[in-house]
Design a protein around this motif. Structure first.
Motif, mmCIF file in Angstrom:
data_model
loop_
_atom_site.group_PDB
_atom_site.id
_atom_site.type_symbol
_atom_site.label_atom_id
_atom_site.label_comp_id
_atom_site.label_asym_id
_atom_site.label_seq_id
_atom_site.Cartn_x
_atom_site.Cartn_y
_atom_site.Cartn_z
ATOM 1 N N ILE A 109 -4.492 0.711 4.805
ATOM 2 C CA ILE A 109 -4.117 1.387 6.057
ATOM 3 C C ILE A 109 -2.941 0.660 6.699
ATOM 4 N N PHE A 110 -3.014 -0.676 6.705
ATOM 5 C CA PHE A 110 -1.916 -1.483 7.252
ATOM 6 C C PHE A 110 -0.628 -1.274 6.461
ATOM 7 N N CYS A 111 -0.720 -1.266 5.144
ATOM 8 C CA CYS A 111 0.476 -1.098 4.312
ATOM 9 C C CYS A 111 1.148 0.245 4.573
ATOM 10 N N ARG A 112 0.321 1.249 4.791
ATOM 11 C CA ARG A 112 0.904 2.568 5.046
ATOM 12 C C ARG A 112 1.722 2.573 6.334
ATOM 13 N N VAL A 113 1.162 2.068 7.448
ATOM 14 C CA VAL A 113 1.880 2.149 8.723
ATOM 15 C C VAL A 113 2.959 1.077 8.843
ATOM 16 N N MET A 114 2.829 -0.005 8.096
ATOM 17 C CA MET A 114 3.801 -1.090 8.195
ATOM 18 C C MET A 114 5.023 -0.841 7.319
ATOM 19 N N TRP A 115 4.797 -0.393 6.084
ATOM 20 C CA TRP A 115 5.891 -0.274 5.127
ATOM 21 C C TRP A 115 6.055 1.129 4.540
ATOM 22 N N GLY A 116 4.998 1.914 4.501
ATOM 23 C CA GLY A 116 5.025 3.107 3.673
ATOM 24 C C GLY A 116 4.998 4.438 4.379
#
Length: 567
Positions: free
Chosen positions: A429-436
């Motif tokens: 979930i973090f990777c999606r909103v942070m980088w993706g």
């Protein structure tokens, strides 16, 4: 048809999904959705939406799980039992919404680590994906230990009630019961694959029947019930923590109970119409537990002995057994607790199935030790990964040996199911909103452009807090060795071990899952984001790219990935 047309990417994708449909494994639509994620259909899609919901709800096993974790909420009194449940469940539902967005967009059995690799930056995608895969796999195996150990305690508490509390099981007897339970689940998960989906419906019905019997029988049996002001407003503190923090620790009950909704993700490749079945399975399982758990806790608070220290742990080492005994007497308690441990047994079977699918998906990408051995699918047993079923059973038995030491060691082991899975849920979930964010393409279920990102950040903050909460000693500060919470030790070893394993050895060969997306389904901005990330998008040509010579850079090779990662 010419040979060049037959070997074209679209022809190969078409033949793959046609083969899956011809084999009776999946519909063309489901096989095509999976092909976009780089995988061919290998498992048979036996699960409907209700059955996907069923496997998550069955693993949660609402009433048996509440029974196993009442010791966290009772010390805070009725307020902790009732409102602690309601508030924490609301935050868990938010986590479910964030995961449902991802599950509808990209449903695959290894979803959590797959999403992490897809959305993370090139520098971090491989180590984070590796960490999430191991944290989730071991978390699910920890869940097997937790549920089946709880079953052993429930079963043996019935023996204790039958002997009027004059008998107590030794650690060896508890472990023997636990081991027999785990082995029987391995057998059933192997031979009952063709009816496993239908069994989930039966398990759901059993859960609801047990809930209904409890909320009817307890108030009838208890002659003097507590008042509404006591149920909804009475605060207690049986710990040495401040009263406010004792209330926060009561959240551990719903955190432990509502913790298997990611099993819907792991069943993605066995679910018909997975882009809808997975997200709605997640939300239906959490929502059902939120509502009916709230009702159950109200009933328990109404019927509990106001002298809470006499209930937890009680005369039988099981708070719910004491509540039943005070309201229904000896024979009523034996009957109810028998129903509880039977339902708890079904929970263990369901989580063995879910854990084996995650382990199989991770071995499919070569990340587990002996992946070549665990990778094959057994047609004989109904197109299931029978080797990972027994791999999970074997590991659960080995880890379960810690229960022979003492209860503190057992508690730390079972924390794998909470802290380990919290990390596995939060990182993608973090990777999606942070980088993706630019690469995210919503599926049929989507919370919307306005709400999706705030929901995701709320879920991340909550999961960090919940993970830290699981590491506090439940009785108070300055714990003894017996009351110490060793969660940080067990989970720290898992997380640190996974990272060290990656940087010492796995970085040489682990490249994450193959990513093969149909560029025709992507917007121009998403195509650009993929190209900038240097992701491997193999053998795909689009109508636009065939008409434009400038699209030659849409396909990147592994060298591009390595160079981008080095930057």
């Amino acid at each position: 048809m010419s040979s060049s047309e037959e070997s074209s990417p679209s022809a190969r994708r078409g033949s793959a999904k046609d083969a899956a449909a011809a084999d009776g494994l999946a519909s063309e639509h489901d096989a095509a959705d999976l092909a976009k994620l780089g995988y061919k259909q290998e498992l048979r899609r036996n699960f409907s939406m209700i059955e996907v919901f069923g496997i998550a709800f069955a693993i949660m096993g609402l009433l048996p799980s509440i029974a196993s974790t009442l010791s966290f909420s009772i010390p805070a009194g009725p307020v902790g039992m009732v409102w602690g449940w309601f508030i924490a469940s609301g935050f868990i539902f938010i986590v479910g919404l964030a995961m449902a967005d991802l599950g509808s967009s990209m449903p695959t059995s290894g979803g959590l680590y797959w999403w992490t690799h897809f959305f993370a930056s090139p520098k971090w995608r491989n180590p984070l994906s590796f960490l999430v895969g191991y944290s989730n796999t071991l978390g699910l195996v920890g869940g097997i230990c937790s549920i089946d150990y709880g079953f052993a305690l429930m079963l043996l508490s019935v023996v204790s009630v039958a002997r009027d509390g004059q008998w107590e099981a030794s650690n060896a007897i508890v472990f023997g019961t636990f081991a027999a339970c785990v082995l029987s689940h391995g057998v059933l998960a192997s031979v009952a694959s063709k009816i496993m989906g239908k069994l989930q419906t039966f398990f759901v019905v059993s859960n609801f029947l047990l809930i209904a019997i409890t909320i009817i029988a307890l108030p009838i049996g208890k002659k003097e019930r507590n008042s509404g002001s006591y149920i909804f407003g009475q605060t207690e503190n049986l710990t040495t923590w401040p009263t406010g923090w004792a209330f926060m620790l009561s959240w551990l009950t719903p955190i432990w109970v509502i913790g298997a909704f990611d099993s819907c993700v792991h069943m993605s490749e066995e679910a018909a119409n997975a882009t809808k079945a997975v997200p709605y399975g997640i939300l239906m399982s959490i929502g059902s537990c939120w509502l009916f758990g709230f009702i159950i806790n109200i009933v328990l608070a109404a019927c509990i002995n106001p002298d809470l220290s006499a209930v937890s742990p009680g005369s039988f080492g099981q708070p719910l057994a004491q509540i039943y005994f005070d309201a229904l007497g000896k024979h009523g308690t034996i009957g109810m607790m028998t129903l509880v441990f039977i339902v708890q047994y079904t929970m263990g079977l369901s989580i063995v199935v879910a854990a084996s699918r995650q382990s199989w998906a991770f071995s499919r990408d070569g990340a587990l030790p002996f992946s070549g051995f665990f990778r094959p699918i057994s047609a004989r047993f109904g197109f299931i990964p029978v080797r990972t079923v027994w791999g999970c059973v074997g590991l659960a038995l080995v880890l379960g040996l810690l229960t022979l030491i003492d209860s503190a060691a057992a508690q730390a082991l079972f924390s794998l199911a909470i802290a380990g899975n919290n990390v596995a849920w939060g990182v993608p979930i973090f990777c999606r909103v942070m980088w993706g964010q630019a690469k995210f393409k919503p599926g049929p279920f989507y919370t919307g452009d306005r709400l999706s990102t705030p929901i995701a950040w709320t879920a991340i903050i909550y999961l960090i807090f919940a993970t830290l909460l699981t590491m506090f000693p439940s009785t108070g500060p300055n714990p003894t060795p017996d009351s110490m919470n060793y969660t940080v030790v067990i989970n720290g070893a898992v997380w640190l071990g996974a990272i060290l394993y990656y940087f010492i050895d796995a970085r040489k060969w682990f490249q994450g899952p193959k990513i093969t997306l149909n560029l025709d389904d992507l917007s121009e901005s998403q195509e650009k984001a993929l190209a900038e990330e240097g992701l491997e998008v193999k053998d795909l040509q689009t109508t636009r790219s065939r008409s434009s010579a400038g699209a030659a850079g849409a396909t990147s090779n592994e060298k591009d990935v390595d160079e981008e990662a080095a930057k």
